[in-house]
Write an enzyme that holds these catalytic residues in place. Sequence first.
Site, mmCIF file in Angstrom:
data_model
loop_
_atom_site.group_PDB
_atom_site.id
_atom_site.type_symbol
_atom_site.label_atom_id
_atom_site.label_comp_id
_atom_site.label_asym_id
_atom_site.label_seq_id
_atom_site.Cartn_x
_atom_site.Cartn_y
_atom_site.Cartn_z
ATOM 1 N N GLU A 125 0.824 -1.214 0.000
ATOM 2 C CA GLU A 125 0.000 0.000 0.000
ATOM 3 C C GLU A 125 0.858 1.264 0.000
ATOM 4 O O GLU A 125 0.523 2.249 -0.660
ATOM 5 C CB GLU A 125 -0.941 0.003 1.214
ATOM 6 C CG GLU A 125 -2.048 -1.032 1.149
ATOM 7 C CD GLU A 125 -3.007 -0.820 -0.025
ATOM 8 O OE1 GLU A 125 -3.007 0.269 -0.620
ATOM 9 O OE2 GLU A 125 -3.763 -1.760 -0.342
ATOM 10 N N TYR B 64 -6.267 5.914 5.009
ATOM 11 C CA TYR B 64 -6.495 4.899 3.977
ATOM 12 C C TYR B 64 -5.684 3.631 4.244
ATOM 13 O O TYR B 64 -6.215 2.518 4.236
ATOM 14 C CB TYR B 64 -6.160 5.427 2.582
ATOM 15 C CG TYR B 64 -6.022 4.286 1.603
ATOM 16 C CD1 TYR B 64 -7.145 3.583 1.181
ATOM 17 C CD2 TYR B 64 -4.771 3.850 1.166
ATOM 18 C CE1 TYR B 64 -7.031 2.489 0.334
ATOM 19 C CE2 TYR B 64 -4.652 2.759 0.326
ATOM 20 C CZ TYR B 64 -5.781 2.083 -0.095
ATOM 21 O OH TYR B 64 -5.668 0.990 -0.906
ATOM 22 N N ASP C 49 -9.530 5.455 -0.824
ATOM 23 C CA ASP C 49 -8.496 6.027 -1.691
ATOM 24 C C ASP C 49 -9.188 6.648 -2.894
ATOM 25 O O ASP C 49 -10.415 6.818 -2.914
ATOM 26 C CB ASP C 49 -7.490 4.953 -2.114
ATOM 27 C CG ASP C 49 -8.118 3.886 -3.002
ATOM 28 O OD1 ASP C 49 -9.364 3.820 -3.090
ATOM 29 O OD2 ASP C 49 -7.355 3.112 -3.620
#
Length: 371
Positions: free
Chosen positions: A42, A125, A143
């Site tokens: 991520e 997020y 996101d």
Amino acid sequence: MITWSQKRIQAFQKTLLDWYDHHKRDLPWRKDHDPYHIWISEIMLQQTQVQTVIPYYLKFMKQFPTVQSLATADEAKLMKAWEGLGYYSRARNLQRAARQLVDDYQGKWPTTVGGLQELSGIGPYTAGAIASIAFNRPVAAVDGNAFRVFARLLEIDDDVAKPQTRKVFEKIINQIISKDRPGDFNQAIMDLGASYMTATNYDTSQSPVRAFNQAYIDGIESQYPVKTKKKRPIPVDYFGLVIHSTKGYLFEQRPAKGILAGFWMFPLIDQQELINDQPTSKQVLIQRLQDKLAADYQLQVSLSEIDHQPVSHTFTHQKWQITLLSGELPADSDLSFFPGKWIPAADFEAMTFSKVQSKMWLKYEKSVKTL
């Protein structure tokens, strides 16, 4: 904005997850639910395309397979592994967070969004993604994909460029998310936003959730998400100095804070520092720069322009235009007053070059070859 009944929410969950089960992307960080794997992926995916990230991720995992190996890694090796991904503060925050996990958490991961956000570099997020995928917490991971998908599904008119809008989306998505499979739900939204519901050239007519897409039904999909334009990056004109001797090339370390903090690069001089109130030609600026090098650093060097086309590089808030100047100094030049050092070209391969430094070096190499 349209509100959904519980029956419609359940129908949406089933449709979305059935599609995901048959068509989800085969990505290396989806092989398991390890929070370390999810976290690294991520962070890499911020500002970077999936296909670009995959080889970096695989290489990174070979070098730093665990939180402990990342926490104790040599920073130079870490930066080298990150080279080319840009936004290098992400890599530094990774290591800070890894050290927090090892030192403060005894290697055990927080399992809640709030706890995860206590770690360096982990925002809402990323915390939502880790909590839902690794720990099955029914929390939204909002996101750009989630903004786009749900803005169209529900005709949400809030401006996604405003920080407070995230809370609006989180509240809505947390009412819709699957409580049984929250991680798969969030990943399905990511895949949907990367396929049928992209920012441009989207193909909603083939989307598995088109029946739930109110903006598509109303024929106003192009209006969503609502987003005000970002301010254009501020242009900054630099001189980039490619000064060499038999010892190598003159490098200067960037300040500890700010853009490209801590990186070794060809010296950059803001042209604005050389401009007074009168209109000034480039040749006059170069002469002033030579005078500045002599006065400030005791370096007497004649500089000449390498190419009339500057090196251009855009950051989030600035657009650098770098005019390259070359010069030569004796190898025994006194660098006592200059905050830098000679670095042989043979050492470049082992160094971590920022993207803009790579651009400068490639332009210089090209100019030398054409002489």
